[in-house]
Scaffold this active site. Sequence first.
Site, PDB file in Angstrom:
ATOM      1  N   GLU A 122      98.507  19.003  70.931  1.00 38.59           N
ATOM      2  CA  GLU A 122      99.609  18.619  72.593  1.00 38.59           C
ATOM      3  C   GLU A 122      99.729  17.126  71.336  1.00 38.59           C
ATOM      4  OE1 GLU A 122      99.094  18.065  75.714  1.00 38.59           O
ATOM      5  OE2 GLU A 122     100.869  17.163  77.273  1.00 38.59           O
ATOM      6  N   LYS A 199     107.861  20.633  77.395  1.00 44.23           N
ATOM      7  CA  LYS A 199     107.011  20.141  78.525  1.00 44.23           C
ATOM      8  C   LYS A 199     108.187  20.453  79.864  1.00 44.23           C
ATOM      9  CE  LYS A 199     102.944  18.303  79.683  1.00 44.23           C
ATOM     10  NZ  LYS A 199     101.452  16.983  78.713  1.00 44.23           N
ATOM     11  N   CYS A 236     100.482  21.770  77.863  1.00 41.09           N
ATOM     12  CA  CYS A 236      99.365  21.320  79.087  1.00 41.09           C
ATOM     13  C   CYS A 236      99.412  21.260  79.686  1.00 41.09           C
ATOM     14  CB  CYS A 236      99.647  19.600  78.269  1.00 41.09           C
ATOM     15  SG  CYS A 236      97.759  19.368  78.924  1.00 41.09           S
TER      16      CYS A 236
END
Lengths: 393, 393
Positions: A122, A199, A236
């Site tokens: 990330e 995300k 994540c």
Amino acid sequence: MASIKSENVDDFDSILDSHLPANVLSEVKQLLYGSNTRNLGVPDDVLLKAAVEQFDVKIFKFDAKKEELRPPRIVRVGIIQNKIVLPTTDSILSQKNALYNRIESMITAAVMAKVNVICLQEAWNMPFAFCTREKHPWCEFAESAENGPTTKFLQKLSKENRIVIISPILERDECKGDIIWNTAVVIDTDGTVLGKHRKNHIPRVGDFNESTYYMEGNTGHPVFQTAFGKIAINICYGRHHPLNWLMFGLNGAEIVFNPSATIAGLSEPLWSIEARNAAIANGYFTCAINRVGTEVFPNEFTSGDGKPSHKAFGHFYGSSYVAGPDGSRTPGLSRIRDGLLVAEIDLNLCRQVKDVWGFQMTQRLELYAKSLNEVIKPDYEQQIIKSLTGLNL
Amino acid sequence: MASIKSENVDDFDSILDSHLPANVLSEVKQLLYGSNTRNLGVPDDVLLKAAVEQFDVKIFKFDAKKEELRPPRIVRVGIIQNKIVLPTTDSILSQKNALYNRIESMITAAVMAKVNVICLQEAWNMPFAFCTREKHPWCEFAESAENGPTTKFLQKLSKENRIVIISPILERDECKGDIIWNTAVVIDTDGTVLGKHRKNHIPRVGDFNESTYYMEGNTGHPVFQTAFGKIAINICYGRHHPLNWLMFGLNGAEIVFNPSATIAGLSEPLWSIEARNAAIANGYFTCAINRVGTEVFPNEFTSGDGKPSHKAFGHFYGSSYVAGPDGSRTPGLSRIRDGLLVAEIDLNLCRQVKDVWGFQMTQRLELYAKSLNEVIKPDYEQQIIKSLTGLNL
């Protein structure tokens, strides 16, 4: 909720390897990891390059059954975990270029190991500065997903080597008011940008209220159909959300990458569980990638935990791994060193496992669509049956 | 997908305990289990009883922070795994009575260990005969949830000891055409039946097409508010379904029991992952219970795996454990012996962890309710972005 002295523990598997007798080790490893991953060993030239440039390489294989009507669909995925190279006080350009050099070297090793799809960690082209809550200078690391220097740098490597590269970066949305996203860019084998995913779930944990920098993504749950299978990216904190994993599965993903940045203490007991559970529940491969090392920032900051101010957020514990739909997984990379983990997988395993277990057939989606429609109503009444003893705790 | 020689491996933790030096052991255990469970040791009288009657006892504690406004809400949960006692060829009454005796003895030990809520394994009062596909005589084990002899037997123990007992049985629905369900009966501290939950997801795996015997449950996702917290039951195969776990959480569960019956080979790489992941994702405690031992049936049956017919389904590998919302878990019970695992938990940990991690706040339920509404349409189009290279695998 104390944590171990992270920086002192290197490689979980090496600890077991060096202390357990061979027959016991084999049993323990099977109980921990299942029995469908084989260590393929690393070719000499890759080993030499990795030794010279100081990173680890491990190569594993997941087996699948032979089928009559489908040939095996063998893909090599490569996941890369790395420290930042230069101090965070250096110029942005220097920091980026040093990371480009480091990653080019690791991608070269991956190509030598015949990898087809590579995923980086990330926000790989920058320090993970969101703990500082400073906008300056860290927002300067943000780039266009389609035309930024990082994408251009990787497009060359993709095209030259006919590989797919997944590049998680801080995205500057130049056409929409210069806002920032946490985005994974998918670069195809011909060097074109196949697409991107933003995300979906943004942490608000201690230092990490990432919504200081960017908000929940608006790109849905795209699956990218490539020369090497149908791939998706769960960035994540999205790994904590089973519904996020589910939607990538319902959209047909066969491999889901989870590029992450997470530190020892809070998240480590979760790390080996979540991506592996997602592989099991959704019948696909998952690749969990965590950055490694401790990053020191120029200015002090606090962490919302009552402790004195400090300049380092914590230790990113690496431990990247790949998990299969049958619940097996590879050992992890080191907790302290840079590394490349390669997994040779047969995508046919996904459907084979679905046929055996039947989770998709038995998941009663209609029931849950209906239930969630109810739950989201502000006046939803929980299904609770109260004890008549009057002693409800 | 080979499996280890299950019957030869006893207790995973004992293997580590006996081979690793103390300092290394501590680090390994923390990486495996997190650092929030302490072994409390077992009082002498309980130890003696367990030794005489040949079962294991382990007692652990999960810590929570002290709060200003809420006192600690301490509960002791007990989970029991056991072999059947008599051969499956004995009379049904004898088999049941022998199990009643065995369980009474183990519950007595649990009461001596100050347990408040006990959960038994799936279909605990019978052999797990569904692999045979024979209706006779196994359907005779089915009973009324409210008035059957098994419920009556446990009501006495509940009331005498002021404990909640969760009793998973084969239910005969006498008022609805004599159909059969796989049901968990919740018996309150005053001996009344507080309610029941019917297994939501039914396996169709090899030998185990359980829908030969009973269908998907129709009781929703009830949470039982008791003197010892809000508890729910996710029966066996439901543990593979994240949406099932989710709904118990959304209905307010603080402890979810997962009474199971699953054998070595296929499911073992999943066992340590799924209930623990559910605890993490949903901010509650989970208690995973698996029966133990090998059960031999009178008549041969095949398993849909190309192998010769046989009379034993496989080895139930026990390994029952408790997991906390912070990702920590206890070691497991034995893979081959009967056992009682007690966990002292502070229910306050659930909300504390939710406050730290924020998974519930960031889970975007509206998005997923909408997505699932789309997915269940027969003409749902997956969100797929196709490579333009024409090389889609």
